[in-house]
Each structure stands twice: as C-alpha cells, then as structure tokens.
Design an enzyme around this catalytic site. Structure first.
Site, mmCIF file in Angstrom:
data_model
loop_
_atom_site.group_PDB
_atom_site.id
_atom_site.type_symbol
_atom_site.label_atom_id
_atom_site.label_comp_id
_atom_site.label_asym_id
_atom_site.label_seq_id
_atom_site.Cartn_x
_atom_site.Cartn_y
_atom_site.Cartn_z
ATOM 1 N N LYS A 111 0.865 -1.185 0.000
ATOM 2 C CA LYS A 111 0.000 0.000 0.000
ATOM 3 C C LYS A 111 0.898 1.230 0.000
ATOM 4 C CE LYS A 111 -3.353 2.535 2.879
ATOM 5 N NZ LYS A 111 -4.260 2.523 4.047
ATOM 6 N N ASP B 19 -2.753 10.199 3.341
ATOM 7 C CA ASP B 19 -4.144 9.785 3.495
ATOM 8 C C ASP B 19 -4.858 10.760 4.419
ATOM 9 O OD1 ASP B 19 -6.557 8.502 3.823
ATOM 10 O OD2 ASP B 19 -5.758 6.870 5.076
ATOM 11 N N LYS C 75 -10.147 12.772 8.181
ATOM 12 C CA LYS C 75 -9.611 12.359 9.485
ATOM 13 C C LYS C 75 -9.513 13.554 10.423
ATOM 14 C CE LYS C 75 -6.572 8.635 7.896
ATOM 15 N NZ LYS C 75 -7.173 7.549 8.680
ATOM 16 N N ASP D 207 1.526 6.295 5.414
ATOM 17 C CA ASP D 207 0.568 5.337 4.862
ATOM 18 C C ASP D 207 1.116 4.653 3.595
ATOM 19 O OD1 ASP D 207 -1.795 4.061 5.374
ATOM 20 O OD2 ASP D 207 -3.068 5.512 4.324
ATOM 21 N N ASP E 152 -12.338 6.994 3.773
ATOM 22 C CA ASP E 152 -11.096 6.746 4.512
ATOM 23 C C ASP E 152 -10.695 5.264 4.467
ATOM 24 O OD1 ASP E 152 -8.892 7.389 5.979
ATOM 25 O OD2 ASP E 152 -9.945 7.627 7.896
ATOM 26 N N GLU F 87 -9.626 3.570 2.093
ATOM 27 C CA GLU F 87 -9.151 3.691 0.711
ATOM 28 C C GLU F 87 -8.073 2.669 0.346
ATOM 29 O OE1 GLU F 87 -7.793 5.240 3.146
ATOM 30 O OE2 GLU F 87 -5.698 4.904 2.707
ATOM 31 N N ARG G 233 -7.811 -0.484 0.829
ATOM 32 C CA ARG G 233 -8.345 -1.713 0.239
ATOM 33 C C ARG G 233 -8.784 -1.495 -1.214
ATOM 34 N NH1 ARG G 233 -12.637 -2.043 4.996
ATOM 35 N NH2 ARG G 233 -10.960 -0.833 5.946
HETATM 36 N N1 BES Z 1 -4.300 4.379 6.752
HETATM 37 C C1 BES Z 1 -5.450 4.178 7.539
HETATM 38 C C2 BES Z 1 -5.225 3.189 8.664
HETATM 39 C C3 BES Z 1 -4.450 3.691 9.831
HETATM 40 C C4 BES Z 1 -5.038 4.521 10.765
HETATM 41 C C5 BES Z 1 -3.171 3.246 10.028
HETATM 42 C C6 BES Z 1 -4.301 4.932 11.856
HETATM 43 C C7 BES Z 1 -2.459 3.648 11.136
HETATM 44 C C8 BES Z 1 -3.025 4.498 12.038
HETATM 45 C C9 BES Z 1 -6.578 3.628 6.692
HETATM 46 O O1 BES Z 1 -6.633 4.096 5.386
HETATM 47 C C10 BES Z 1 -7.839 4.031 7.349
HETATM 48 O O2 BES Z 1 -8.095 5.186 7.424
HETATM 49 N N2 BES Z 1 -8.613 3.070 7.829
HETATM 50 C C11 BES Z 1 -9.811 3.334 8.507
HETATM 51 C C12 BES Z 1 -10.848 2.351 8.041
HETATM 52 C C13 BES Z 1 -12.226 2.660 8.500
HETATM 53 C C14 BES Z 1 -12.750 3.903 7.828
HETATM 54 C C15 BES Z 1 -13.118 1.482 8.202
HETATM 55 C C16 BES Z 1 -9.559 3.184 9.997
HETATM 56 O O3 BES Z 1 -8.838 2.300 10.402
HETATM 57 O O4 BES Z 1 -10.084 4.014 10.746
HETATM 58 ZN ZN ZN Z 2 -4.867 4.731 4.588
HETATM 59 MN MN MN Z 3 -7.692 5.893 5.227
#
Ligand code: BES
Ligand code: ZN
Ligand code: MN
Length: 502
Positions: A270, A275, A282, A293, A352, A354, A356
């Site tokens: 990834k 992000d 966020k 990210d 968010d 994204e 996947r």
């Molecule tokens: N890159 C983030 C995941 C992340 C968050 C990694 C904090 C490390 C620290 C990912 O793209 C994301 O935002 N995931 C969301 C998914 C949710 C919206 C289902 C998450 O984990 O909040």
């Molecule tokens: Zn992300």
């Molecule tokens: Mn995200």
C-alpha cells in the site's frame, strides 16, 4: 561503517576497544576468561573488589589493561547467562552502542561469539542480530536541510569468531545481514520523507532507479492513470481523484541469476503517500502521520533491494501501489458505487477505507503473472492497532502453509505477526444493497473485515495480508519509520530457497 568477521588473537588486536560480556554474579564469558588470563588476572582482581557488573544495563570501561594491546576493554553486563533471548541481546547491544558512540572510538571488536541466544550458540543468528541491531541503533532520519554531515566516529566493527570452523557461516550471515540492513534502511528513508516530496510519482522514480542500479535483474513498468483506465482499475483511480498528484502503480519485476525454481512470488505494498481520509476526513491531531501510509510500499521496495543485492535465485514481482487520498471537487464520495478491475462492484461508505480500494485492483492486476504466492503489506486499519498493539502485525491468509511460513519467519526474526481469522460471519458485514459489497464492515472487527474485503480479490492464488498499521512507524520521542516488516519478508524469501535446496 564497515563490518568484518575475524578469528582474532584478542590480546594482540590493535584496536580502540574490545567489547566482552560478563554475566550476573560476575561470571566471565569465554572471551573475558581469555583476556583475564592474558592480563595476569586483571579482570578477576577487579571482581574481587566487587566492582564488576553483570546485570543488563551495567557496564564498565577498562583502560590500559596489562599485556593487552587494545586501548580499552568494555565489560558489558548481560544478566543471567541462560536467560538471553533475542530481545535481551538487542538491549545489551543498544546499551553498548550508547556508551561507545559518545567516545572517540573508531575501531571496535565485539567478542560475543560464545554467546548463547535462547540457550543456543548459533553463529548465523548471532551475527545477524548484532549487525542489524547496531545499524538500528545508529540510524538517523535524514533531515531536509544541509546539515546532515555530522556522522558517528565508528568506522570499523570487527566481529570476533572464536572458532575457526564457524568463519564460513559467519561470512554468510554477514552478507545476509548487510543486504537486509540495506533493505531496512532504504525502506525507512523512503517512509520518513515528507509527503510533498514522496508522492506517487516519486515512488515510481524510486522504482525506476532500481531498474538502473540492478539492470541485469530488475525491469520496472509504471502504470499511469491512462493505463489504469484502460485496465478498468476504477477503485484505484477513484481514490486518487481528489489529488493533483496522480496515482502511479510501479511494477518491479525481479528475476535472479540462475533461477532454480519457477515459483513466482508477488509482494504488493500500500503506497498512500498521504491519506487525509478524503471526504470522510480524518481528525487533525495525528493526520501528519498519514505520510507513513506508504510504509507497505516502502517495505516492498526495500525487500526487492535485498533480493537484488543477494541475487536470490527467485522470481519476484513487487508492486508499489502509489496514490494520494485528498479532498477536492473531484474526490470520490460516500455513496459512490465503483466497478473494480475484477468486475465486482463496491459501494463506498467511507472514503477513509481507501487502502483496500487501491489494493483490490493491484491484486487483480497481478493475476496476469499467475503468481504462486501473493503477499500484500499495508497500513490498513486502526482496528488492527486496537487488536494487536504496536509490536505485532496482523496476519491473514487463505492458505495455511503460507500462513505458517510467514509465522515461522516472523518468529525467527522477532518481526512479530499474529494470525486473525477470516470466518464467514465477518464477510456478511460487508453486504451492500446496491453493490456486491461495501468498503467497510458494520461491526467492530475492522482489521478482519478489511482483510475479508481483500480476499474477495485473491481467489486465484495463495495469498497473505500483513496489516502493519501498528508496527510500521513509531510516534512520540523516537518517532519515525521502523522498517517493518522488511526483515520478516526477507527471511520469508531466504527460507523459500532453503526449501528448494533441501
Ligand atoms: N491508513 C489508515 C489506517 C491507519 C489509521 C493506520 C491509523 C495507522 C493508524 C486507513 O486508510 C484508514 O483510514 N482506515 C480506517 C478504516 C475505516 C474507515 C473502516 C480506519 O482504520 O479508521
Ligand atoms: Zn490509509
Ligand atoms: Mn484511510
């Protein structure tokens, strides 16, 4: 800084410092016993005074030791002789480096070869742990200014091997350790860059650089947005729509010397160079950390460097899924329905989620190479951090053997992973009224539903997914990329070769 393997006459070694170990209860290591004899009992005389430490964290520097040519001898406490595991050993090395880096020591000898880690005197692992740990201690983030000149004093590190018969194994270990360190350091450097420099195009340039440096083994193809459109990678494209920095997917094809097997291994990282969360934005407090990210892509990049450095006889396809998730007039939105490259449709409920979306099209793209094994590496979910914390990455797989291989490599390297399940109950959480599935799960097991989502795109091969959201970087005092899970991936590849040779 250079590392050497040598069978030394310790007392005659012309160096600035010899490091030897001493255990709890003032028990001397073999090297300490030897130097004690050479110096007519100097070390035991200090022990009689009761001044010699033995606990982890203890240390004592000796100067002008009689009959010893080295300028200094550093005695480092190692705790109980039979209780040393890799983590403790790393702590011992860290303490040692802390001491020597303050002094004007240029040349140093580590005489640790009699060490037993987990009660096992394995020269290969000892050398690897020493080198990789020392490099980790000395790693510095490259500052974006012109003052990166101040470097450490240490120039040469000799690792003393007390038994000549171990020299061959020690040399192999040295070679592996240097290549793995190169991989880890390259991944860290790339990950630590700011997002205005390291954008998807920059990632593709780094990939291209590899094809120049290792031109006999690496070919790079960069898939730009035009090509993505032709391929129908609509999920990947949608994530990048809000950004001026267009998406680039870099495909790094490595093929090693005389490839002795036809196994194809694909690694997908990834590569969200930033992000924001997109329209589902966020919170501000930790948003700057979302420059990390792309640590999955950086890990894949690093791992290919180690493969090329060691000329591993394997075929590896590395994909850096570069993209930036921003908000703007062209951003994709919650409610959108996207048709992925696989033909399956996805309802976006949160922009968010994204990673996947970028990965699912990369995983479908990979099918053209008919890989035997695909491993994706992604800072995918905050939920994974909630589940496993910051020292352990999440492991998911559709194949038990692959899952076990990754688990074993993680145990060997201490680059830890733990398996989470892909039970059918979780898939139901992805159901959607308007599409084949939605991009987020309804329940709380967010790391698992994200992995379930990906598994819908990996039916044609053995696949594993590493969620490194908790392990890829550190916040706070020691902030910065960790380079994980590069060592795990490198070990996984090295173990593939052992399987063939046996
Ligand atoms: N890159 C983030 C995941 C992340 C968050 C990694 C904090 C490390 C620290 C990912 O793209 C994301 O935002 N995931 C969301 C998914 C949710 C919206 C289902 C998450 O984990 O909040
Ligand atoms: Zn992300
Ligand atoms: Mn995200």
């Amino acid at each position: 800084m250079n590392f050497f393997i040598k069978n030394c006459d310790l007392e005659k070694e012309k160096t600035d410092c010899i490091v030897i170990s001493i255990f709890d209860g003032s028990k001397l290591s073999d090297s300490a016993v030897y130097l004690d004899k050479c110096s007519n009992g100097y070390i035991t005389s200090l022990i009689k005074l009761g001044d010699i430490p033995g606990k982890i964290g203890d240390a004592m520097m000796l100067y002008n030791v009689p009959k010893i040519i080295s300028k200094r001898i550093l005695l480092v406490g190692c705790g109980k002789k039979n209780a040393i595991n890799k983590l403790r050993f790393k702590e011992i090395l860290k303490n040692t480096i802390k001491i020597v880096k303050k002094l004007s020591i240029k040349n140093i000898v580590f005489s640790f070869s009699e060490f037993r880690i987990n009660n096992n005197n394995n020269i290969y692992w000892m050398i690897r742990v020493i080198i990789i740990s020392i490099k980790e201690c000395l790693y510095k983030i490259i500052k974006i200014n012109n003052n990166n000149s101040k470097s450490i004093n240490i120039k040469n590190i000799i690792l003393n091997i007390s038994k000549k018969k171990d020299l061959f194994t020690a040399e192999i270990s040295l070679k592996h350790a240097l290549a793995i360190d190169h991989a880890i350091t390259s991944a860290k450097n790339l990950s630590n860059l700011p997002p205005n420099i390291c954008n998807p195009l920059y990632l593709s340039h780094k990939a291209k650089e590899l094809s120049k440096k290792y031109k006999d083994n690496i070919i790079v193809e960069v898939i730009d947005i035009k090509k993505m459109k032709e391929l129908g990678m609509n999920a990947y494209i949608a994530v990048g729509d809000g950004s001026r920095n267009k998406p680039f997917m870099s495909v790094i094809k490595y093929s090693g010397g005389n490839t002795i097997n036809d196994k194809k291994i694909a690694l997908v990282g990834k590569g969200l160079t930033f992000d924001t969360g997109g329209i589902s934005i966020k919170p501000a407090s930790h948003m700057h950390e979302m420059k990390y990210d792309m640590c999955g892509a950086a890990a894949v990049y690093g791992t290919l460097i180690m493969a090329a450095e060691l000329q591993l006889p394997l075929t590896i396809i590395g994909i850096l899924s570069g993209c930036e998730n921003m908000l703007g007039a062209n951003s994709f939105r919650p409610g959108d329905v996207l048709t992925t490259m696989s033909g399956q449709t996805v309802e976006i409920l949160n922009t968010d989620a994204e990673g996947r979306l970028v990965l699912c099209d990369s995983l479908t793209y990979l099918e053209r190479f008919s890989p035997n094994i695909v491993i994706d590496v992604a800072t995918l979910t905050g939920a994974c951090v909630t589940a496993l914390g910051e020292s352990v990455s999440g492991l998911f797989s559709n194949n038990k053997e692959l899952e076990n291989q990754l688990y074993n490599a993680s145990q060997e390297t201490d680059d830890k992973v733990w398996s989470l399940p892909l039970f059918s109950e979780y898939y139901k959480e992805l159901s959607s009224d308007v599409a084949d599935f939605s991009n987020i799960g309804k329940g709380k097991a967010g790391a698992i539903t994200a992995a379930c989502f990906l598994s819908n795109f990996t039916k044609k091969y053995n696949w594993a997914h590493l969620d490194i959201a908790g392990t890829a970087w550190k916040s706070g005092k020691n902030k910065g990329a960790t380079g994980r899970p590069v060592e795990l991936l490198c070990q996984f590849l090295l173990n593939q070769l052992n399987d063939i040779q046996h």
